[in-house]
Design a protein around this motif. Structure first.
Motif, short mmCIF file in Angstrom:
data_model
loop_
_atom_site.label_atom_id
_atom_site.label_comp_id
_atom_site.label_asym_id
_atom_site.label_seq_id
_atom_site.Cartn_x
_atom_site.Cartn_y
_atom_site.Cartn_z
N SER A 153 -7.33 -24.57 24.10
CA SER A 153 -6.60 -25.18 22.99
C SER A 153 -5.20 -25.62 23.44
O SER A 153 -4.62 -25.05 24.37
N GLU A 154 -4.66 -26.63 22.75
CA GLU A 154 -3.30 -27.09 23.08
C GLU A 154 -2.29 -26.52 22.08
O GLU A 154 -1.12 -26.87 22.11
N LYS A 160 0.08 -20.32 13.90
CA LYS A 160 -1.25 -20.90 13.66
C LYS A 160 -2.32 -20.30 14.59
O LYS A 160 -3.51 -20.50 14.38
N ALA A 161 -1.89 -19.60 15.61
CA ALA A 161 -2.83 -19.16 16.65
C ALA A 161 -3.84 -18.13 16.14
O ALA A 161 -3.53 -17.33 15.25
N VAL A 162 -5.03 -18.18 16.71
CA VAL A 162 -6.00 -17.09 16.53
C VAL A 162 -5.92 -16.27 17.81
O VAL A 162 -6.17 -16.77 18.90
N THR A 186 1.80 -13.74 13.99
CA THR A 186 0.60 -14.57 13.80
C THR A 186 -0.17 -14.14 12.56
O THR A 186 -0.03 -13.01 12.09
N ASN A 187 -0.98 -15.07 12.04
CA ASN A 187 -1.73 -14.78 10.81
C ASN A 187 -3.19 -14.45 11.08
O ASN A 187 -3.93 -14.15 10.15
N HIS A 188 -3.59 -14.57 12.33
CA HIS A 188 -5.04 -14.47 12.59
C HIS A 188 -5.32 -13.60 13.81
O HIS A 188 -5.41 -14.09 14.93
N ILE A 189 -5.45 -12.29 13.60
CA ILE A 189 -5.76 -11.37 14.70
C ILE A 189 -7.25 -11.04 14.65
O ILE A 189 -7.80 -10.83 13.57
N ALA A 209 -5.64 -16.95 22.38
CA ALA A 209 -5.25 -15.92 23.36
C ALA A 209 -6.10 -14.69 23.17
O ALA A 209 -6.67 -14.48 22.09
N PHE A 210 -6.19 -13.89 24.22
CA PHE A 210 -6.86 -12.60 24.13
C PHE A 210 -6.08 -11.60 24.99
O PHE A 210 -5.80 -11.87 26.16
#
Ligand code: IPD
Ligand code: CA
Length: 277
Positions: A153-154, A160-162, A186-189, A209-210
């Motif tokens: 992803s860019e 916004k990131a997951v 972040t909002n999406h873990i 990311a992970f």
């Protein structure tokens, strides 16, 4: 003369044979399972893990390949006359608990290298077994998902990131605070339960990311996805931002930050650094 081996084709045969071998076992998971002892990686061995490992060994033997197997289940084993020519690092089933509980998110992970060292891996495969989605990479040739070239992803916004992170450890009180400012931002873990596949999700842009800083994940779970990430053009480093290079050994543990692009990687590393200060 050294035999030319089409590793990509052979790894695909391995995953096809794994799928065939485990199909009948998937139907009997609700029945009592035999006690098969503890694997080289330190977890109890399940019938399904062994069946998947056997499928890998059988496929390579059929091709008369000499190799050293570095596996989460059997540990290190040598096959053929010149086993030090090829090192095959495998987590035959990544996500065994997901299989056990009927969660359709588990994978096989196989990496081939010239030495038992991460940065000598030249061919890698991770297959999402229930969905038959295969990630393949060859050094210098890019990374592919079911034969389509992939790219990360860019996105550069942490909001916004997951972001996937594995907090699955008894040391959570020590680990979680280091990640708390990223979690706040972040909002999406997410954590889906098969880290090899979650790393491939960074490679193909499914997630941004992970992170696994527990010191608990094994080299066997990480080896194949490491090449897939690199070849897709994503980033994977130590939590300090250094290149990852580890011994390929069933007991070797690894910590890492994997992310889609240099900008988001730097943001994450900076948050980790700040938490340390
Ligand atoms: C496990 C999965 C899981 C992670 C564990 C690993 P396994 O692999 O990757 O997501 O939390 O640390 O051991 O045991 O199913 O091969
Ligand atoms: Ca496993």
């Amino acid at each position: 003369m050294v035999k030319q081996i089409n590793w990509q084709q052979i790894l695909i045969q391995c995953k096809n044979n794994i799928q065939k071998q485990i199909a009948p076992l998937l139907k009997t998971l609700n029945q009592p399972q035999p006690n098969l002892g503890i694997g080289a990686g330190g977890d109890p061995i399940k019938q399904i893990d062994l069946a998947a490992e056997e499928a890998i060994v059988k496929t390579l033997k059929e091709h008369k390949i000499s190799f050293t197997l570095i596996s989460e289940e059997s540990g290190e084993k040598k096959y053929g006359e010149t086993p030090n020519e090829n090192f095959v690092t495998a987590d035959p089933i990544d996500g065994t608990t997901n299989i056990d509980r009927g969660i359709p998110f588990y994978a096989t992970s196989i990496a081939v290298s010239t030495k038992p060292i991460l940065n000598t891996i030249h061919t890698a495969l991770v297959t999402d077994l229930p969905h038959d989605i295969t990630y393949i990479a060859q050094k210098g040739k890019g990374a592919y998902r079911n034969y389509q070239k992939i790219a990360p992803s860019e996105n550069t916004s942490l909001e916004k990131a997951v972001i996937g992170m594995d907090l699955n450890t008894y040391r959570v009180k020590e680990i979680a605070p280091k990640l708390s400012s990223i979690i706040q931002k972040t909002n999406h873990i997410r954590h889906l339960g098969a880290n090899a596949l979650e790393l491939c999700y960074v490679a193909d842009g499914t997630i941004d990311a992970f992170l696994d800083i527990r010191g608990k994940l094994r080299a066997t779970d990480t080896a194949a996805a490491w090449l897939i990430i690199q070849e897709a053009g994503a980033k994977i480093t130590t939590p300090e931002g250094k290149p990852l290079n580890i011994k390929l050994d069933p007991k070797q543990k690894v910590t890492f930050i994997a992310s889609a692009n240099p900008k988001i990687h730097k943001l994450i590393l900076n948050f980790l650094r700040r938490e340390k200060e």
